[in-house]
Design an enzyme around this catalytic site. Structure first.
Site, PDB file in Angstrom:
ATOM      1  N   ASP A  98       7.488   2.788  -3.202  1.00  0.00           N
ATOM      2  CA  ASP A  98       6.445   3.528  -2.506  1.00  0.00           C
ATOM      3  C   ASP A  98       6.590   3.552  -0.996  1.00  0.00           C
ATOM      4  O   ASP A  98       5.606   3.692  -0.271  1.00  0.00           O
ATOM      5  CB  ASP A  98       5.083   2.914  -2.870  1.00  0.00           C
ATOM      6  CG  ASP A  98       5.073   1.408  -2.662  1.00  0.00           C
ATOM      7  OD1 ASP A  98       5.914   0.924  -1.872  1.00  0.00           O
ATOM      8  OD2 ASP A  98       4.242   0.716  -3.273  1.00  0.00           O
ATOM      9  N   GLU A 120      10.092   1.817 -10.793  1.00  0.00           N
ATOM     10  CA  GLU A 120       8.774   1.228 -10.487  1.00  0.00           C
ATOM     11  C   GLU A 120       7.726   2.333 -10.314  1.00  0.00           C
ATOM     12  O   GLU A 120       6.966   2.384  -9.352  1.00  0.00           O
ATOM     13  CB  GLU A 120       8.813   0.311  -9.258  1.00  0.00           C
ATOM     14  CG  GLU A 120       7.602  -0.611  -9.136  1.00  0.00           C
ATOM     15  CD  GLU A 120       7.641  -1.481  -7.883  1.00  0.00           C
ATOM     16  OE1 GLU A 120       8.315  -2.525  -7.923  1.00  0.00           O
ATOM     17  OE2 GLU A 120       7.011  -1.108  -6.880  1.00  0.00           O
ATOM     18  N   GLU A 134       1.169   3.301   1.091  1.00  0.00           N
ATOM     19  CA  GLU A 134       1.974   3.235  -0.138  1.00  0.00           C
ATOM     20  C   GLU A 134       1.311   3.900  -1.346  1.00  0.00           C
ATOM     21  O   GLU A 134       1.989   4.464  -2.202  1.00  0.00           O
ATOM     22  CB  GLU A 134       2.315   1.776  -0.460  1.00  0.00           C
ATOM     23  CG  GLU A 134       3.302   1.128   0.509  1.00  0.00           C
ATOM     24  CD  GLU A 134       2.650   0.565   1.759  1.00  0.00           C
ATOM     25  OE1 GLU A 134       1.410   0.699   1.924  1.00  0.00           O
ATOM     26  OE2 GLU A 134       3.384  -0.004   2.592  1.00  0.00           O
ATOM     27  N   HIS A 201       2.306  -8.607   5.658  1.00  0.00           N
ATOM     28  CA  HIS A 201       2.794  -7.491   6.480  1.00  0.00           C
ATOM     29  C   HIS A 201       2.074  -6.170   6.228  1.00  0.00           C
ATOM     30  O   HIS A 201       2.451  -5.148   6.780  1.00  0.00           O
ATOM     31  CB  HIS A 201       4.292  -7.287   6.240  1.00  0.00           C
ATOM     32  CG  HIS A 201       4.599  -6.791   4.853  1.00  0.00           C
ATOM     33  ND1 HIS A 201       4.550  -5.464   4.504  1.00  0.00           N
ATOM     34  CD2 HIS A 201       4.932  -7.446   3.719  1.00  0.00           C
ATOM     35  CE1 HIS A 201       4.862  -5.333   3.222  1.00  0.00           C
ATOM     36  NE2 HIS A 201       5.085  -6.515   2.717  1.00  0.00           N
ATOM     37  N   ARG A 203      -0.005  -2.905   6.377  1.00  0.00           N
ATOM     38  CA  ARG A 203      -0.538  -2.178   7.536  1.00  0.00           C
ATOM     39  C   ARG A 203      -2.057  -2.203   7.591  1.00  0.00           C
ATOM     40  O   ARG A 203      -2.647  -2.247   8.664  1.00  0.00           O
ATOM     41  CB  ARG A 203      -0.060  -0.732   7.500  1.00  0.00           C
ATOM     42  CG  ARG A 203       1.302  -0.596   8.076  1.00  0.00           C
ATOM     43  CD  ARG A 203       1.977   0.700   7.729  1.00  0.00           C
ATOM     44  NE  ARG A 203       3.408   0.510   7.921  1.00  0.00           N
ATOM     45  CZ  ARG A 203       4.079   0.917   8.980  1.00  0.00           C
ATOM     46  NH1 ARG A 203       3.467   1.582   9.922  1.00  0.00           N
ATOM     47  NH2 ARG A 203       5.373   0.667   9.098  1.00  0.00           N
ATOM     48  N   HIS A 234       7.521 -11.411   9.051  1.00  0.00           N
ATOM     49  CA  HIS A 234       8.080 -10.051   8.980  1.00  0.00           C
ATOM     50  C   HIS A 234       8.450  -9.572  10.388  1.00  0.00           C
ATOM     51  O   HIS A 234       7.774  -9.920  11.357  1.00  0.00           O
ATOM     52  CB  HIS A 234       7.001  -9.149   8.368  1.00  0.00           C
ATOM     53  CG  HIS A 234       7.506  -7.823   7.884  1.00  0.00           C
ATOM     54  ND1 HIS A 234       7.834  -6.805   8.738  1.00  0.00           N
ATOM     55  CD2 HIS A 234       7.707  -7.339   6.639  1.00  0.00           C
ATOM     56  CE1 HIS A 234       8.232  -5.758   8.036  1.00  0.00           C
ATOM     57  NE2 HIS A 234       8.166  -6.050   6.750  1.00  0.00           N
TER      58      HIS A 234
HETATM   59  C1  UD1 Z   1       7.836  -1.119   5.057  1.00  0.00           C
HETATM   60  C2  UD1 Z   1       7.143  -0.241   4.002  1.00  0.00           C
HETATM   61  C3  UD1 Z   1       6.276  -1.081   3.074  1.00  0.00           C
HETATM   62  C4  UD1 Z   1       7.079  -2.226   2.478  1.00  0.00           C
HETATM   63  C5  UD1 Z   1       7.707  -3.035   3.603  1.00  0.00           C
HETATM   64  C6  UD1 Z   1       8.568  -4.124   3.018  1.00  0.00           C
HETATM   65  C7  UD1 Z   1       6.459   2.046   4.588  1.00  0.00           C
HETATM   66  C8  UD1 Z   1       5.379   2.898   5.114  1.00  0.00           C
HETATM   67  N1  UD1 Z   1       6.261   0.714   4.653  1.00  0.00           N
HETATM   68  O1  UD1 Z   1       6.840  -1.650   5.924  1.00  0.00           O
HETATM   69  O2  UD1 Z   1       5.799  -0.257   2.024  1.00  0.00           O
HETATM   70  O3  UD1 Z   1       6.203  -3.037   1.737  1.00  0.00           O
HETATM   71  O4  UD1 Z   1       8.530  -2.171   4.403  1.00  0.00           O
HETATM   72  O5  UD1 Z   1       8.879  -5.086   3.966  1.00  0.00           O
HETATM   73  O6  UD1 Z   1       7.453   2.533   4.139  1.00  0.00           O
HETATM   74  N2  UD1 Z   1      11.716  -4.152  11.817  1.00  0.00           N
HETATM   75  C9  UD1 Z   1      12.848  -4.723  12.349  1.00  0.00           C
HETATM   76  N3  UD1 Z   1      13.873  -5.077  11.498  1.00  0.00           N
HETATM   77  C10 UD1 Z   1      13.811  -4.910  10.159  1.00  0.00           C
HETATM   78  C11 UD1 Z   1      12.639  -4.334   9.617  1.00  0.00           C
HETATM   79  C12 UD1 Z   1      11.609  -3.962  10.451  1.00  0.00           C
HETATM   80  O7  UD1 Z   1      12.955  -4.895  13.549  1.00  0.00           O
HETATM   81  O8  UD1 Z   1      14.753  -5.261   9.449  1.00  0.00           O
HETATM   82  C13 UD1 Z   1      10.602  -3.765  12.720  1.00  0.00           C
HETATM   83  C14 UD1 Z   1      10.917  -2.486  13.505  1.00  0.00           C
HETATM   84  O9  UD1 Z   1      10.324  -2.568  14.766  1.00  0.00           O
HETATM   85  C15 UD1 Z   1      10.221  -1.430  12.682  1.00  0.00           C
HETATM   86  C16 UD1 Z   1       8.981  -2.166  12.217  1.00  0.00           C
HETATM   87  O10 UD1 Z   1       9.450  -3.481  11.935  1.00  0.00           O
HETATM   88  O11 UD1 Z   1       9.904  -0.287  13.453  1.00  0.00           O
HETATM   89  C17 UD1 Z   1       8.266  -1.567  11.042  1.00  0.00           C
HETATM   90  O12 UD1 Z   1       9.125  -1.304   9.958  1.00  0.00           O
HETATM   91  P1  UD1 Z   1       8.685  -0.238   8.833  1.00  0.00           P
HETATM   92  O13 UD1 Z   1       9.773  -0.112   7.844  1.00  0.00           O
HETATM   93  O14 UD1 Z   1       8.192   1.020   9.485  1.00  0.00           O
HETATM   94  O15 UD1 Z   1       7.410  -0.870   8.203  1.00  0.00           O
HETATM   95  P2  UD1 Z   1       7.179  -2.192   7.388  1.00  0.00           P
HETATM   96  O16 UD1 Z   1       5.929  -2.780   7.914  1.00  0.00           O
HETATM   97  O17 UD1 Z   1       8.402  -3.008   7.351  1.00  0.00           O
HETATM   98  N1  UDP Z   2      11.488 -11.847   0.507  1.00  0.00           N
HETATM   99  C1  UDP Z   2      12.687 -12.306   1.064  1.00  0.00           C
HETATM  100  N2  UDP Z   2      12.637 -12.996   2.253  1.00  0.00           N
HETATM  101  C2  UDP Z   2      11.469 -13.230   2.917  1.00  0.00           C
HETATM  102  C3  UDP Z   2      10.265 -12.727   2.369  1.00  0.00           C
HETATM  103  C4  UDP Z   2      10.323 -12.040   1.164  1.00  0.00           C
HETATM  104  O1  UDP Z   2      13.755 -12.126   0.482  1.00  0.00           O
HETATM  105  O2  UDP Z   2      11.501 -13.856   3.992  1.00  0.00           O
HETATM  106  C5  UDP Z   2      11.540 -11.069  -0.758  1.00  0.00           C
HETATM  107  C6  UDP Z   2      10.523 -11.404  -1.831  1.00  0.00           C
HETATM  108  O3  UDP Z   2      11.004 -12.391  -2.711  1.00  0.00           O
HETATM  109  C7  UDP Z   2      10.330 -10.067  -2.533  1.00  0.00           C
HETATM  110  C8  UDP Z   2      10.538  -9.067  -1.428  1.00  0.00           C
HETATM  111  O4  UDP Z   2      11.245  -9.733  -0.393  1.00  0.00           O
HETATM  112  O5  UDP Z   2      11.319  -9.826  -3.506  1.00  0.00           O
HETATM  113  C9  UDP Z   2       9.204  -8.572  -0.942  1.00  0.00           C
HETATM  114  O6  UDP Z   2       9.365  -7.856   0.223  1.00  0.00           O
HETATM  115  P1  UDP Z   2       8.140  -7.447   1.152  1.00  0.00           P
HETATM  116  O7  UDP Z   2       7.063  -8.478   1.053  1.00  0.00           O
HETATM  117  O8  UDP Z   2       8.748  -7.172   2.484  1.00  0.00           O
HETATM  118  O9  UDP Z   2       7.684  -6.054   0.561  1.00  0.00           O
HETATM  119  P2  UDP Z   2       6.679  -5.618  -0.610  1.00  0.00           P
HETATM  120  O10 UDP Z   2       7.089  -6.287  -1.875  1.00  0.00           O
HETATM  121  O11 UDP Z   2       5.302  -6.012  -0.167  1.00  0.00           O
HETATM  122  O12 UDP Z   2       6.860  -4.148  -0.638  1.00  0.00           O
END
Ligand code: UD1
Ligand code: UDP
Length: 363
Positions: A98, A120, A134, A201, A203, A234
């Site tokens: 999602d 999923e 999501e 994490h 939003r 995160h």
């Molecule tokens: C995203 C997904 C969420 C998912 C989550 C898993 C959307 C809208 N959100 O949220 O559904 O549950 O990922 O973790 O698609 N950043 C880094 N390095 C990384 C990752 C993120 O620096 O490896 C920082 C960046 O500044 C980036 C910000 O985090 O702009 C937000 O990342 P983004 O993918 O937009 O949103 P998440 O909160 O990670």
């Molecule tokens: N996870 C990981 N390292 C971490 C935190 C989570 O590998 O430091 C794994 C966790 O076991 C799960 C997945 O990442 O499989 C979940 O990711 P996240 O919470 O970012 O996203 P969501 O599941 O909420 O979309």
């Protein structure tokens, strides 16, 4: 001729959950010509997973920008994935879950006239504001998807009610991934202390919700001298800044960078209790026999609540501290929640997805 299957994904959880499917399809090169495109919605957190599962993407769109807007990201994915589809002419595009990467890639495939397979599929919280965005993303994807891979019967029912036709119940592929990662050493844990593992994490929790969660964690360690909190934070700046501002320097609270999947699974196994708003963690915990207090008011994973491993506690400081405290003080109550149960399948979901795709698209 093998059928060309293009996987498109961009974040940590999508990579974890698609790795077993990619591996499974690659085992049958006579049927499938597998190609992988990562959007780079995440960078470090995605690369950790690609390295672990030995996936080298054929295309890396490198779309992550610091504090990226969802609109810019979605627009970038639409345009760039369309270019990849034009070049490869896949039979099917596979997306997962999602995220913005998933929904924009699904839409790009749909506009190009390519069948979408959604892994999923069918999760619903029933509330467009939680999880945001999501819940909308997963519903939008269902509209443009041809092959729906539902993790559970309940997810399948949601899809059938909405008029979906080709729905397959497979289990969740996260269990496939979970069961195959090795345990690792965790030298930073203190022997004799009980571990409370935390992630957060969402939003819709940014701002007041996340601050309240952090204060609850501080209350919790203050009330329980034998508890240590490990919180892999995160990389989103809207998470890092408040978490470090409130909890930085707090005794027995370890704020660490996101850890790779084997380390996180080992942390879950070692934990006494998990507090999290993550989707994947709600799915993994029952299979590991762990209890999770979910820092949200709704869930699209009610199977885990019914199983008994997961309880919704929201983001109120008082409620989180009270519910976690009650479990930490009453081992019998905690043990009742923390039993091994398998509401999300047996770890063989990827094989079922491969079988369904083989019959649907391979002649
Ligand atoms: C995203 C997904 C969420 C998912 C989550 C898993 C959307 C809208 N959100 O949220 O559904 O549950 O990922 O973790 O698609 N950043 C880094 N390095 C990384 C990752 C993120 O620096 O490896 C920082 C960046 O500044 C980036 C910000 O985090 O702009 C937000 O990342 P983004 O993918 O937009 O949103 P998440 O909160 O990670
Ligand atoms: N996870 C990981 N390292 C971490 C935190 C989570 O590998 O430091 C794994 C966790 O076991 C799960 C997945 O990442 O499989 C979940 O990711 P996240 O919470 O970012 O996203 P969501 O599941 O909420 O979309």
């Amino acid at each position: 001729m093998p059928a060309r299957v293009l996987f498109v994904f961009g974040t940590r959880p999508e990579a974890i959950k698609l790795a077993p499917v990619i591996e499974e399809l690659r085992r049958d090169p006579a049927s499938f010509d597998v190609r992988v495109c990562v959007t780079g919605q995440h960078r470090e957190m995605l690369d950790q997973v690609l390295a672990l599962f030995g996936i080298t993407p054929d295309f890396d769109l490198a779309l992550m920008r610091p504090d990226q807007s969802l609109t810019d990201l979605a627009a970038g994915v639409l345009v760039e994935v369309r270019r990849v589809i034009d070049e490869l002419a896949p039979r099917v595009v596979v997306v997962q879950g999602d995220t913005t990467s998933a929904v924009a890639a699904g839409l790009a495939a749909f506009y190009a006239g390519v069948d979408v397979a959604h892994v999923e599929a069918g999760l619903r919280s029933g509330d467009l504001s939680a999880p945001w965005p999501e819940e909308a993303n997963r519903r939008l994807l269902s509209v443009v998807t041809r092959f729906h891979f539902a993790p559970t019967e309940e997810a399948r029912e949601h899809l059938l009610r909405e008029g979906a036709r080709q729905v397959f119940v497979t289990g969740n592929t996260v269990i496939d991934a979970l069961l195959r990662v090795p345990e690792v050493d965790l030298p930073f844990l203190t022997p004799g202390r009980r571990l409370v593992l935390v992630t957060g994490h969402r939003r819709e929790n940014f701002g007041a919700g996340l601050e309240s969660i952090c204060h609850a964690l501080a209350d919790l360690v203050r009330a329980h001298g034998d508890v240590e909190v490990v919180y892999p934070v995160h990389l989103n700046p809207h998470v890092r800044e408040p978490v470090h501002a409130i909890l930085g320097g707090t005794e027995r609270v370890h704020l660490i960078d996101p850890v790779d999947y084997p380390a996180f699974v080992t942390l879950m196994k070692r934990s006494t209790l998990i507090l999290s708003d993550s989707g994947g963690v709600q799915e993994e915990a029952p299979s590991l026999g762990k209890a999770v207090l979910v820092l949200r008011d709704t869930t699209e994973r009610p199977e885990a609540v019914r199983a008994g491993n997961v309880r919704l506690v929201g983001t109120s400081r008082e409620r989180i501290a009270a519910e976690a405290g009650a479990l930490l003080r009453d081992p019998a109550k905690l043990a009742e929640m923390a039993q091994v149960r398998h509401p999300f399948g047996d770890g063989r979901a990827a094989g079922r997805i491969a079988d369904a795709l083989r019959s649907a698209i391979c002649s």
